[in-house]
Design a protein around this motif. Structure first.
Motif, short mmCIF file in Angstrom:
data_model
loop_
_atom_site.label_atom_id
_atom_site.label_comp_id
_atom_site.label_asym_id
_atom_site.label_seq_id
_atom_site.Cartn_x
_atom_site.Cartn_y
_atom_site.Cartn_z
N GLU A 20 -8.86 12.09 7.32
CA GLU A 20 -9.06 12.05 5.88
C GLU A 20 -9.34 10.61 5.44
OE1 GLU A 20 -6.86 13.15 1.65
OE2 GLU A 20 -5.90 13.64 3.54
N VAL A 60 -7.20 5.17 -1.94
CA VAL A 60 -5.91 5.56 -2.52
C VAL A 60 -5.79 5.07 -3.97
CG1 VAL A 60 -3.40 5.36 -2.28
CG2 VAL A 60 -4.85 5.59 -0.25
N ASP A 96 -3.68 -0.39 1.41
CA ASP A 96 -3.41 1.04 1.33
C ASP A 96 -3.68 1.67 2.70
OD1 ASP A 96 -2.83 1.01 -1.40
OD2 ASP A 96 -4.95 1.08 -1.93
N GLU A 97 -2.81 2.57 3.10
CA GLU A 97 -2.94 3.25 4.37
C GLU A 97 -2.78 4.76 4.16
OE1 GLU A 97 -1.09 0.44 7.74
OE2 GLU A 97 0.32 0.93 6.15
N ASN A 98 -3.48 5.52 4.97
CA ASN A 98 -3.20 6.96 5.00
C ASN A 98 -3.40 7.48 6.41
OD1 ASN A 98 -6.18 6.69 4.02
ND2 ASN A 98 -6.07 8.81 4.73
N TYR A 99 -2.65 8.51 6.73
CA TYR A 99 -2.60 9.05 8.07
C TYR A 99 -2.95 10.54 8.03
CZ TYR A 99 0.41 4.93 8.52
OH TYR A 99 0.91 3.67 8.48
N THR A 100 -3.67 10.98 9.05
CA THR A 100 -4.00 12.39 9.19
C THR A 100 -3.54 12.85 10.56
OG1 THR A 100 -5.98 12.10 7.83
CG2 THR A 100 -5.83 14.12 9.09
N TYR A 114 -6.36 7.66 11.15
CA TYR A 114 -5.70 6.56 10.44
C TYR A 114 -6.74 5.78 9.66
CZ TYR A 114 -3.43 2.00 9.75
OH TYR A 114 -2.95 0.83 9.22
#
Length: 566
Positions: A214, A218, A543-547, A485
């Motif tokens: 993804e 953010v 900003d970080e996001n994990y899938t 990531y």
């Protein structure tokens, strides 16, 4: 009622393949015939004889013509076969059965999230007499309930994209979408991704995944985080209703972007695009020379085999340098206004604040609407020294300014595909973007608005990485997993960042102990154009996001049960 007979050996394979369970959300899907993954697609069909009777236990093989990847399944008692989670590409599908001539269908195109039906009717004859069919007729989708639009990589590189060559422009082709647009400043978002509304829903409910990971800004969730270069795209699928459970979070739409992979043949491409102000029409309202406008886009791709049929690579580069002409009209004090002489404006009464009572009642007018030099504070004189004189007549919109906000954008992408066996397909993908952007306010170090941009300099980097694996546990059981990531670093600094102006302007207390309190202060007028920078600068964020998702699909007859975590 449905039952599933799975051997202990198969379940041991499953357990060995589940080193970690991702997330806390359980997604269960149950539907007939097929289930297509977010990144991959499916091939399904029925094998029959000349009378229309089904042929059970016939062998159906699909071969990716570009990479040699092969998948073989056996039809069930009703002649059905199901090849789930097939990597996007062009396949050759061959069906064989004892006593029948093999039949091969070529040019079977698999796209992300789609289910392709390839029904085969075998003819009686010897196995050495093969029948070939070069293409499939376009069929109505009957194996999935979703509504989706497929955008091929060829469409992305050949259709007009406009602006910064964003593939998102083609999302306009999906039913129910509004025209994609960019709503923020280049300083804050230099890759200029596009926002669209699907079926009237908010833009932040669109969910985009790049090779299963993804990607979202953010801070501004209506935008994708990483804007994939046009020449790097293999396919884009936009699902606007009735999406699979595996597509998760999608509200208005679920957008799956699959990037190109290497093949058994060495392929490459190169691009160069240039435009400048000399090639553009003149703005009718522009004063003076046309401001500099330059757009250069240079890039290339190369992909091929590391080991034929087993290991492949694909890398791409895209670099953009851009200066965009912009102009605007602003209001600055005239020479007599700067001197305190408002006698030419009798409709505006100037009251002396040193007269009257403490409540401001009974104040007297300045004689002839003119201030004396002693009536103007040193601080006011210092601030107005940063303002230019008008370059147009009048007292409103009397200052024309132009600028060429700059963007320097560099994107690097790499993908490796590994097929250790026909039952196991693995890929690794890494994307990196680095960009600088911004402009200087019309008042220089004193800021003010910047035509075509926010004043200040933005620096942004985005990294996206993903790993995916498809493993055939048995002819009726399939394991798929994805880990993704994304990390976005950004800072936006105003022109005067790091400089303290308390002593320069003679105004105590406008600088703090923190360097983020530095810079020229905001000075706002009700009549004139304001000085300073937007109050959201300076900006620092990471900003970080994990899938993470893993699922197992079990096929039984005409149905498939899929369960997993996302």
């Amino acid at each position: 009622m449905f039952s599933f007979d799975v051997s202990a050996a198969v379940w041991r394979k499953v357990l060995r393949s589940l080193p970690v369970l991702f997330g806390l959300t359980l997604a269960i899907g149950f539907q007939p015939n097929a289930w297509a993954q977010i990144v991959n697609g499916s091939i399904v069909g029925t094998v029959t004889d000349p009378t229309g009777a089904v042929i059970q236990s016939s062998m159906v093989t699909a071969v990716d013509t570009a990479t040699g990847l092969k998948r073989t399944v056996k039809t069930d008692s009703a002649g059905r076969y199901n090849m789930a989670s097939m990597a996007p590409g062009t396949y050759s599908v061959t069906a064989k059965a004892t006593g029948f001539r093999p039949l091969q269908r070529s040019n079977v195109t698999v796209t992300p999230g789609a289910t392709v039906r390839v029904d085969v009717q075998l003819q009686l004859g010897a196995a050495t007499q093969e029948i070939s069919v070069s293409a499939l007729a376009v069929q109505l989708q009957t194996d999935k309930a979703d509504t989706h639009t497929e955008i091929t990589g060829q469409s992305v590189v050949t259709l007009p994209l406009g602006g910064n060559r964003q593939y998102q422009s083609l999302i306009n082709l999906a039913p129910g979408t509004t025209q994609a647009s960019f709503l923020n400043s280049n300083t804050d978002n230099p890759s200029t991704p596009l926002n669209t509304h699907v079926n009237g829903a908010a833009g932040q409910t669109n969910v985009t995944r790049i090779d299963g990971a993804e990607s979202v800004n953010v801070w501004l969730p209506r935008y994708v985080g990483y804007a994939v270069p046009a020449q790097d795209i293999a396919a884009v699928t936009v699902t606007t209703s009735a999406s699979d459970a595996a597509q998760g979070y999608g509200g208005a739409s679920s957008i799956s972007v699959v990037t190109k992979s290497g093949t058994n043949e060495l392929h490459g491409s190169a691009l160069l695009f240039h435009n400048d102000q000399h090639l553009n029409a003149r703005n009718f309202f522009l004063q003076g020379d046309k401001p500099v406008t330059i757009y250069n886009d240079v890039g290339g791709t190369i992909g091929g085999p590391i080991k034929k049929n087993k290991l492949f690579y694909f890398v791409s580069f895209d670099g953009t340098t851009q200066k965009t002409a912009a102009n605007g009209l602003y209001t600055v004090p005239t020479a007599d206004q700067r001197a305190g002489n408002f006698s030419a404006y009798p409709d505006t009464a100037i009251y002396n604040p040193a007269t009257g009572d403490a409540q401001g009642m009974g104040r007297g007018l300045f004689p002839a609407n003119t201030l004396q030099p002693s009536d103007i504070s040193p601080q006011s004189l210092t601030i107005q020294s940063y303002l230019p004189l008008p370059n147009l007549p009048g007292i409103s919109n009397n200052y024309a300014a132009s600028a060429s906000p700059a963007i320097n954008l560099w994107r690097y992408d790499a993908k490796v595909n590994w097929n250790p066996t026909d039952k196991n397909n693995i890929f690794f993908k890494y994307d990196n973007m680095y960009a600088t952007s911004g402009s200087v306010g019309i008042f220089g170090v004193a800021g003010g608005p910047a035509p075509g941009s926010d004043p200040g300099k933005g620096v942004q980097s985005i990294q996206v990485a993903s790993i995916g694996d498809t493993y055939v546990l048995s002819p009726t059981m399939l394991l798929t997993a994805n880990i993704g990531y994304q990390r976005m670093n950004q800072n936006v600094l105003e022109t005067g960042y790091g400089t303290n102006y308390s002593s320069t302007l003679g105004i105590r207390g406008i600088d703090g102990l923190d360097i983020r309190d530095s810079g020229f202060p905001n000075v706002n007028f009700s009549t004139y154009t304001s000085l300073g920078t937007p109050n959201w600068m300076p900006l620092f964020r990471t900003d970080e996001n994990y899938t993470g998702n893993i699922s197992v699909a079990v096929t039984k007859g005409a149905h498939q049960l899929r369960f997993g975590f996302d």
